[in-house]
Every structure is written in structure tokens, then in C-alpha cells.
Design a protein around this motif. Structure first.
Motif, mmCIF file in Angstrom:
data_model
loop_
_atom_site.group_PDB
_atom_site.id
_atom_site.type_symbol
_atom_site.label_atom_id
_atom_site.label_comp_id
_atom_site.label_asym_id
_atom_site.label_seq_id
_atom_site.Cartn_x
_atom_site.Cartn_y
_atom_site.Cartn_z
ATOM 1 N N UNK A 1 0.658 -1.113 0.037
ATOM 2 C CA UNK A 1 0.106 0.065 -0.058
ATOM 3 C C UNK A 1 0.856 1.564 0.165
ATOM 4 N N UNK A 2 1.415 1.599 -1.074
ATOM 5 C CA UNK A 2 2.395 2.603 -1.186
ATOM 6 C C UNK A 2 1.703 4.147 -0.878
ATOM 7 N N UNK A 3 0.473 4.039 -1.228
ATOM 8 C CA UNK A 3 -0.536 5.606 -0.637
ATOM 9 C C UNK A 3 -0.669 5.560 0.594
ATOM 10 N N UNK A 4 -0.911 4.589 1.235
ATOM 11 C CA UNK A 4 -1.092 4.606 2.740
ATOM 12 C C UNK A 4 0.231 5.065 3.272
ATOM 13 N N UNK A 5 1.385 4.489 3.046
ATOM 14 C CA UNK A 5 2.815 4.777 3.552
ATOM 15 C C UNK A 5 3.068 6.385 3.335
ATOM 16 N N UNK A 6 2.713 6.838 2.172
ATOM 17 C CA UNK A 6 2.800 8.321 1.810
ATOM 18 C C UNK A 6 1.961 9.129 2.657
ATOM 19 N N UNK A 41 -0.316 4.257 -11.278
ATOM 20 C CA UNK A 41 0.509 5.209 -11.348
ATOM 21 C C UNK A 41 -0.127 6.446 -10.429
ATOM 22 N N UNK A 42 -0.926 6.263 -9.622
ATOM 23 C CA UNK A 42 -1.801 7.004 -8.591
ATOM 24 C C UNK A 42 -0.609 7.348 -7.423
ATOM 25 N N UNK A 43 0.012 6.528 -6.975
ATOM 26 C CA UNK A 43 1.037 6.603 -6.071
ATOM 27 C C UNK A 43 2.227 7.372 -6.369
#
Length: 81
Positions: A1-6, A41-43
Motif C-alpha cells: 500500500x504505497x499510498x498509505x505509507x505516503x 500510477x496514482x501513488x
């Protein structure tokens, strides 16, 4: 979950990072739904906008609205290139 970490990192940094994260994510999702970018690509788009951001400590409402608009423009410029 790259967006969560960001998102967690943006929250920890505070200042105007959360506003930029929110605006960039909204715009990236709109581009995904329009078929202009892929889901994965979102992240990277959101992270790219956050990397360009110069945070403002103790922002006013006006400053938050300005960085929101800035982040949305940055998503467009990242995707056009």
C-alpha cells in the motif's frame, strides 16, 4: 500500500503536506478514472507532487487553499510530461 505509507508520512510532517496529499490524490484518481493514467500510477504521481512541495508552517486558510490549487496544477504537469 504505497499510498498509505505516503499518507502517514505526510501526516507526520504536518504543515501543508496533508492538504497537498489530499489534492494530489483527488486529481490523480480523476485522471485514473478518465483513463489517462493507470491505477498503479496514482501513488507515483502523488509522491512526485509531495516531493516538489515547499511546506508552509502554521498555514492560514488562504495558504491551504493556495497549496491545494498548486498541487492540482502539479498533477497536471507531471502527467503531461
Amino acid at each position: 500500500y504505497p499510498c498509505f505509507t505516503t499518507a502517514v508520512e505526510a501526516g507526520r510532517k504536518g504543515q501543508t503536506y496533508p492538504a497537498v496529499l489530499s489534492a494530489a490524490d483527488e486529481e490523480a484518481v480523476h485522471l485514473f478514472l478518465a483513463g489517462r493514467i493507470g491505477f498503479n500510477d496514482i501513488a507515483s504521481v502523488v509522491a512526485g507532487v509531495l516531493d516538489r512541495h515547499e511546506p508552509i508552517a502554521d498555514p492560514t486558510l488562504e495558504a491551504v487553499l493556495e497549496v491545494d490549487a498548486w498541487a492540482r496544477e502539479q498533477v497536471g504537469s507531471l502527467v503531461r510530461t
